[in-house]
Design an enzyme around this catalytic site. Structure first.
Site, PDB file in Angstrom:
ATOM      1  N   GLN A 173     -32.603 -71.315 -14.220  1.00 39.34           N
ATOM      2  CA  GLN A 173     -33.492 -72.533 -14.002  1.00 39.34           C
ATOM      3  C   GLN A 173     -34.358 -72.518 -12.684  1.00 39.34           C
ATOM      4  OE1 GLN A 173     -31.472 -76.477 -12.269  1.00 39.34           O
ATOM      5  NE2 GLN A 173     -32.468 -76.964 -14.590  1.00 39.34           N
TER       6      GLN A 173
ATOM      7  N   GLU B  51     -34.358 -83.324  -6.013  1.00 38.97           N
ATOM      8  CA  GLU B  51     -35.051 -84.178  -7.156  1.00 38.97           C
ATOM      9  C   GLU B  51     -34.900 -85.524  -6.901  1.00 38.97           C
ATOM     10  OE1 GLU B  51     -34.260 -82.190 -11.070  1.00 38.97           O
ATOM     11  OE2 GLU B  51     -33.688 -84.247 -11.738  1.00 38.97           O
TER      12      GLU B  51
ATOM     13  N   HIS C  61     -33.498 -71.173  -8.937  1.00 33.20           N
ATOM     14  CA  HIS C  61     -32.317 -72.373  -8.504  1.00 33.20           C
ATOM     15  C   HIS C  61     -30.897 -72.314  -9.027  1.00 33.20           C
ATOM     16  CE1 HIS C  61     -31.045 -75.765  -6.648  1.00 33.20           C
ATOM     17  NE2 HIS C  61     -30.708 -76.493  -7.860  1.00 33.20           N
TER      18      HIS C  61
ATOM     19  N   PHE D 185     -32.282 -89.769 -11.315  1.00 38.41           N
ATOM     20  CA  PHE D 185     -32.464 -88.171 -11.471  1.00 38.41           C
ATOM     21  C   PHE D 185     -33.051 -87.826 -12.734  1.00 38.41           C
ATOM     22  CE2 PHE D 185     -30.985 -84.706  -9.050  1.00 38.41           C
ATOM     23  CZ  PHE D 185     -30.707 -85.128  -7.577  1.00 38.41           C
TER      24      PHE D 185
ATOM     25  N   LEU E 284     -35.131 -75.796  -1.026  1.00 40.81           N
ATOM     26  CA  LEU E 284     -34.990 -77.014  -1.845  1.00 40.81           C
ATOM     27  C   LEU E 284     -35.480 -78.314  -1.384  1.00 40.81           C
ATOM     28  CD1 LEU E 284     -34.230 -77.085  -5.044  1.00 40.81           C
ATOM     29  CD2 LEU E 284     -32.271 -78.305  -4.147  1.00 40.81           C
TER      30      LEU E 284
ATOM     31  N   HIS F  22     -36.146 -74.623 -10.117  1.00 37.51           N
ATOM     32  CA  HIS F  22     -36.388 -75.838  -9.802  1.00 37.51           C
ATOM     33  C   HIS F  22     -37.588 -76.231  -9.211  1.00 37.51           C
ATOM     34  CE1 HIS F  22     -35.825 -79.755  -7.414  1.00 37.51           C
ATOM     35  NE2 HIS F  22     -34.461 -79.666  -7.725  1.00 37.51           N
TER      36      HIS F  22
ATOM     37  N   ARG G 134     -36.115 -80.412 -15.475  1.00 38.46           N
ATOM     38  CA  ARG G 134     -36.627 -79.236 -14.515  1.00 38.46           C
ATOM     39  C   ARG G 134     -37.551 -78.033 -15.318  1.00 38.46           C
ATOM     40  NH1 ARG G 134     -31.258 -78.850 -10.607  1.00 38.46           N
ATOM     41  NH2 ARG G 134     -31.670 -80.689  -9.702  1.00 38.46           N
TER      42      ARG G 134
ATOM     43  N   ARG H 276     -30.107 -76.852 -17.027  1.00 41.32           N
ATOM     44  CA  ARG H 276     -28.966 -77.778 -16.544  1.00 41.32           C
ATOM     45  C   ARG H 276     -29.884 -79.088 -16.078  1.00 41.32           C
ATOM     46  NH1 ARG H 276     -27.418 -79.061 -11.440  1.00 41.32           N
ATOM     47  NH2 ARG H 276     -28.574 -77.237 -10.600  1.00 41.32           N
TER      48      ARG H 276
HETATM   49  C1  LIG Z   1     -30.221 -75.999  -2.086  1.00 33.22           C
HETATM   50  C2  LIG Z   1     -29.293 -76.313  -3.436  1.00 33.22           C
HETATM   51  C3  LIG Z   1     -29.100 -77.854  -3.628  1.00 33.22           C
HETATM   52  C4  LIG Z   1     -28.426 -78.122  -4.794  1.00 33.22           C
HETATM   53  N1  LIG Z   1     -28.312 -79.626  -5.196  1.00 33.22           N
HETATM   54  C5  LIG Z   1     -27.596 -79.798  -6.212  1.00 33.22           C
HETATM   55  C6  LIG Z   1     -27.097 -81.338  -6.688  1.00 33.22           C
HETATM   56  O1  LIG Z   1     -27.660 -82.268  -5.665  1.00 33.22           O
HETATM   57  N2  LIG Z   1     -26.466 -81.652  -7.487  1.00 33.22           N
HETATM   58  C7  LIG Z   1     -26.166 -80.503  -8.275  1.00 33.22           C
HETATM   59  O2  LIG Z   1     -25.242 -81.004  -9.158  1.00 33.22           O
HETATM   60  N3  LIG Z   1     -26.051 -79.464  -8.147  1.00 33.22           N
HETATM   61  C8  LIG Z   1     -26.770 -78.898  -6.918  1.00 33.22           C
HETATM   62  N4  LIG Z   1     -27.063 -77.484  -6.699  1.00 33.22           N
HETATM   63  C9  LIG Z   1     -26.262 -76.566  -7.426  1.00 33.22           C
HETATM   64  C10 LIG Z   1     -24.842 -76.607  -7.002  1.00 33.22           C
HETATM   65  O3  LIG Z   1     -24.862 -76.806  -5.395  1.00 33.22           O
HETATM   66  C11 LIG Z   1     -24.190 -75.167  -7.096  1.00 33.22           C
HETATM   67  O4  LIG Z   1     -24.454 -74.666  -8.657  1.00 33.22           O
HETATM   68  C12 LIG Z   1     -22.799 -75.351  -7.091  1.00 33.22           C
HETATM   69  O5  LIG Z   1     -22.482 -75.657  -5.667  1.00 33.22           O
HETATM   70  C13 LIG Z   1     -21.904 -73.828  -6.957  1.00 33.22           C
HETATM   71  O6  LIG Z   1     -20.864 -73.976  -6.694  1.00 33.22           O
HETATM   72  P1  LIG Z   1     -19.676 -72.878  -7.037  1.00 33.22           P
HETATM   73  O7  LIG Z   1     -18.253 -73.462  -6.546  1.00 33.22           O
HETATM   74  O8  LIG Z   1     -19.778 -72.609  -8.206  1.00 33.22           O
HETATM   75  O9  LIG Z   1     -20.182 -71.746  -5.928  1.00 33.22           O
HETATM   76  P2  LIG Z   1     -20.894 -71.829  -4.456  1.00 33.22           P
HETATM   77  O10 LIG Z   1     -20.531 -72.990  -3.667  1.00 33.22           O
HETATM   78  O11 LIG Z   1     -22.084 -71.005  -4.420  1.00 33.22           O
HETATM   79  O12 LIG Z   1     -19.604 -70.840  -3.837  1.00 33.22           O
HETATM   80  C14 LIG Z   1     -19.309 -69.437  -3.946  1.00 33.22           C
HETATM   81  C15 LIG Z   1     -18.044 -68.940  -3.557  1.00 33.22           C
HETATM   82  O13 LIG Z   1     -17.656 -67.642  -3.664  1.00 33.22           O
HETATM   83  C16 LIG Z   1     -17.479 -66.772  -2.436  1.00 33.22           C
HETATM   84  N5  LIG Z   1     -17.795 -65.431  -3.033  1.00 33.22           N
HETATM   85  C17 LIG Z   1     -19.156 -65.169  -3.669  1.00 33.22           C
HETATM   86  N6  LIG Z   1     -18.867 -63.859  -3.752  1.00 33.22           N
HETATM   87  C18 LIG Z   1     -17.782 -63.396  -3.462  1.00 33.22           C
HETATM   88  C19 LIG Z   1     -17.059 -62.262  -3.191  1.00 33.22           C
HETATM   89  N7  LIG Z   1     -17.567 -61.133  -3.804  1.00 33.22           N
HETATM   90  N8  LIG Z   1     -15.743 -62.052  -2.773  1.00 33.22           N
HETATM   91  C20 LIG Z   1     -15.142 -63.336  -2.064  1.00 33.22           C
HETATM   92  N9  LIG Z   1     -15.906 -64.428  -2.251  1.00 33.22           N
HETATM   93  C21 LIG Z   1     -16.961 -64.542  -2.818  1.00 33.22           C
HETATM   94  C22 LIG Z   1     -18.194 -67.500  -1.636  1.00 33.22           C
HETATM   95  O14 LIG Z   1     -17.673 -67.139  -0.376  1.00 33.22           O
HETATM   96  C23 LIG Z   1     -18.526 -68.923  -1.920  1.00 33.22           C
HETATM   97  O15 LIG Z   1     -17.260 -69.435  -1.168  1.00 33.22           O
HETATM   98  C24 LIG Z   1     -27.796 -77.115  -5.635  1.00 33.22           C
HETATM   99  C25 LIG Z   1     -28.040 -75.714  -5.224  1.00 33.22           C
HETATM  100  C26 LIG Z   1     -28.747 -75.532  -4.070  1.00 33.22           C
HETATM  101  C27 LIG Z   1     -28.864 -74.068  -3.780  1.00 33.22           C
END
Ligand SMILES: Cc1cc2nc3c(=O)[nH]c(=O)nc-3n(C[C@H](O)[C@H](O)[C@H](O)COP(=O)(O)OP(=O)(O)OC[C@H]3O[C@@H](n4cnc5c(N)ncnc54)[C@H](O)[C@@H]3O)c2cc1C
Length: 607
Positions: free
Chosen positions: A237, A252, A364, A117, A249, A239, A283, A406
């Site tokens: 960031q 990578e 991203h 990666f 997306l 991507h 990135r 990141r």
């Molecule tokens: C397409 C894509 C691919 C990715 N691939 C990778 C990868 O391969 N490796 C890697 O390390 N990272 C990757 N990332 C980044 C990573 O996935 C995210 O940064 C990470 O999953 C965020 O997780 P989180 O738990 O912080 O929030 P999220 O998984 O975004 O969850 C947010 C939560 O908050 C809740 N929420 C939000 N606002 C409210 C509100 N007002 N009230 C109640 N609930 C709320 C939502 O319901 C949800 O449950 C990727 C991101 C994307 C978009």
């Protein structure tokens, strides 16, 4: 209005929220998870490429090298102690996920399979290393499902489709949140000793983004409105490889498997920008290279995209050129990147095994966010003062282990490592802490704000305001930035915020599943965060990581090896309808030097 009482309230059910909920409940706390989405629809489920951990299953690796890459990838702004915690805890966390039943891909010997990666190297930058553990290109999906099952097993109570809209403070502590139940429009108060925000990112500020519609930065916006600062917001960031125009997306992992970026002349242009590590540079470097190629007229057909080529014949040609013995077949690519191939076939009509994919950089990931220490406790100033009862983890938080940029796979690590540490800290805290009473009339302010939005009779449709914000942020606060452009974005966003306060027009005045109303409220969050991002970008007069100023091209370690904290002038009770959510001047905070390892000292980044 209904009131619920728990020891711990977790806002958000992505990887960070679920990991925190799991560990808080394992530690004996009575835990509620409040989520606007059904938990397994959280954005974590879309993470494709993998989760980084120095397991060394294919070749020697070491958590110290992982920490070094993280600090270097972050252009030296990452807190070194946080990067070390991340890299060291990653190994445990991944093995724990495996033991919970996560179906990782395997090596022939049965170990967890790892791929290359961007920015991951062995021996302090010597050569690429295979560090990303993966379950095909659905790693995040598997993490989310696994953690959700574990939470159910541990009897965590879920409030699905409850949208948190305000955070409650009393006596200088956080005492809970207010949420709208989407199905009824009713307000609910969640009262607890500890509240952890895990609400994810805010890519929806930009026009082209990999982020889901729900990523509107609610947690960061509502805590900011209540006086919690936001750290390092200038760093967002892009991507390098989003599907042209759609932003979806392309992991990578495609380049990890040997895919290369090509311009209209068929040149592998990353050889110019990162001679050693080429397409696997970090990135920020690759996104800038793509923009520069496009600017020089080297985009495909002179347009604003380039090709990502993972056809076996192309990959094998470059592998042979590099003197590697490994070769790939179409079948292997199908097996390792099934979802990516599907996306391209379905959305583009392009078959990546036979044709190159048209791509452009896509907004991203938020490096900045709610400031925390390594135990996910929210800190509110440069002296690391902890705000009792408030925690944050995952993308909405800024630990800061990612610094100015990141590395791929490090977000999933961040979720499980700091989600877990936060959950453990909460379990300990709630055993001794008193339940502080709710403030008087806990819902009065937010109720008034919703009443205002619901009954607004102006001319500005929320969708129109959102579109203008997304375009101006893409044009002026994107991959490249420059003072006058950023100022233009600030002025435009300020105008939009005024229209949001005085001239909204809503179609739906109802209560049940009023998505018109909720999306309008979310737009308010986006506008506030766009403003903070642009103002923070204007304040930082250097180029570092994802923040690239054309009028200040150099990294300036003398003056800017510091974090920034943005404060709201309101810093106190939330004032619905207030137009003056302006920032004080951003404060420079010397947090990055909390620990310094001479091996990690800032150098020019050479790839
Ligand atoms: C397409 C894509 C691919 C990715 N691939 C990778 C990868 O391969 N490796 C890697 O390390 N990272 C990757 N990332 C980044 C990573 O996935 C995210 O940064 C990470 O999953 C965020 O997780 P989180 O738990 O912080 O929030 P999220 O998984 O975004 O969850 C947010 C939560 O908050 C809740 N929420 C939000 N606002 C409210 C509100 N007002 N009230 C109640 N609930 C709320 C939502 O319901 C949800 O449950 C990727 C991101 C994307 C978009």
């Amino acid at each position: 209005m209904q009131t619920h009482q728990f020891d711990a309230i977790i806002v958000g059910a992505g990887g960070a929220g679920l990991m925190a909920a799991l560990y808080a409940s394992k530690g004996g706390a009575n835990v509620a998870v409040v989520s606007k989405l059904y938990p397994t629809r959280s954005h974590t489920g879309t993470a494709q490429g993998g989760i980084g951990a120095a397991l060394g299953n294919h070749e020697p690796d070491n958590p110290l090298w992982h920490a070094y890459d993280t600090v270097k990838g972050g252009d030296y702004l990452a807190d070194q102690n946080a990067a070390k915690v991340l890299a060291e805890n990653a190994i445990d966390a991944v093995i724990e996920l495996e033991h919970m039943g996560l179906p990782f891909d395997r090596t022939p010997e049965g170990r967890i399979s790892q791929r290359r990666f961007g920015g991951h190297t062995s021996n302090f930058g010597e050569k690429p290393v295979r560090r990303a553990c993966h379950a095909a290109d659905r790693t995040g999906h598997m993490i989310l499902q696994t953690l959700y099952q574990q939470c159910i097993k541990n009897e965590v109570k879920f409030f699905d489709e409850y949208h948190v809209v305000d955070v409650l403070m009393n006596n200088g502590a956080c005492v809970g949140v207010v949420a709208v139940q989407l199905g009824t429009g009713e307000l609910h108060v969640f009262h607890g000793k500890a509240t952890l925000f895990a609400t994810g990112g805010w890519g929806k500020i930009w026009q082209v983004t990999s982020n889901a519609h729900s990523l509107t930065g609610d947690g960061a916006a509502i805590t900011f409105r209540r006086g919690v600062p936001l750290q390092d917001m200038e760093f967002f960031q892009f991507h390098p490889t989003g599907i042209y125009k759609m932003g979806i997306l392309i992991t990578e992992g495609v380049r990890g498997e040997g895919g290369v970026l090509l311009n209209r002349h068929g040149e592998r242009f990353m050889e110019k920008y990162a001679p050693r590590i080429k397409d696997l540079a970090s990135r920020d470097v690759v996104s800038r290279a793509i923009y520069l190629e496009i600017r020089d007229g080297n985009g495909i057909q002179g347009k604003d995209y380039v090709y990502l080529d993972v056809r076996p014949e192309t990959v094998n040609r470059y592998l042979a050129e590099a003197g590697e013995t490994r070769r790939v077949t179409g079948e292997e690519i199908e097996k390792k990147l099934p979802d990516i191939l599907d996306f391209c076939r379905v959305y583009l009509g392009v078959d990546p095994v036979k044709e190159p994919m048209p791509i452009q950089p896509t907004a991203h990931y938020a490096m900045g966010g709610i400031p925390t220490n390594v135990d996910a406790e929210v800190v509110i100033d440069e002296n690391w003062t902890v705000l009792p009862g408030m925690y944050a983890a995952g993308e909405c938080a800024c630990v800061s282990c990612h610094g100015a940029n990141r590395l791929g796979t490090n977000s999933l690590v961040d979720l499980v490592v700091f989600g877990r540490r936060g959950g453990m800290k909460i379990a300990e805290y709630v055993k001794h802490a008193d339940l502080i009473p709710l403030p008087a009339n806990p819902t009065a302010e937010i109720e008034a704000e919703f009443k205002r939005i619901r009954s607004s009779k102006g001319k500005s449709k929320p969708g129109e305001l959102r579109g203008i914000m997304q375009k101006v942020m893409m044009d002026y606060v994107g991959v490249f930035r420059e003072g006058a452009g950023i100022q233009q974005a600030i002025d435009t966003v300020q105008e939009l915020r005024e229209r949001y306060q005085t001239d909204l027009s809503l179609d739906d005045q109802g209560y049940k599943f009023n998505t018109d109303l909720i999306e309008t409220w979310e737009l308010g969050c986006l506008l506030d965060l766009a403003q903070v991002t642009a103002k923070s970008a204007l304040a930082r007069t250097e180029s570092r990581g994802a923040h690239s100023r054309e009028d200040f091209k150099e990294r300036d370690d003398q003056n800017w090896l510091v974090h920034t904290l943005a404060f709201s002038k309101l810093a106190g009770p939330y004032q619905p309808g207030a137009l003056h959510l302006d920032l004080n001047t951003n404060k420079k905070v010397d947090l990055s030097l909390a620990e310094t390892d001479p091996r990690f000292a800032p150098k020019e980044r050479v790839y």
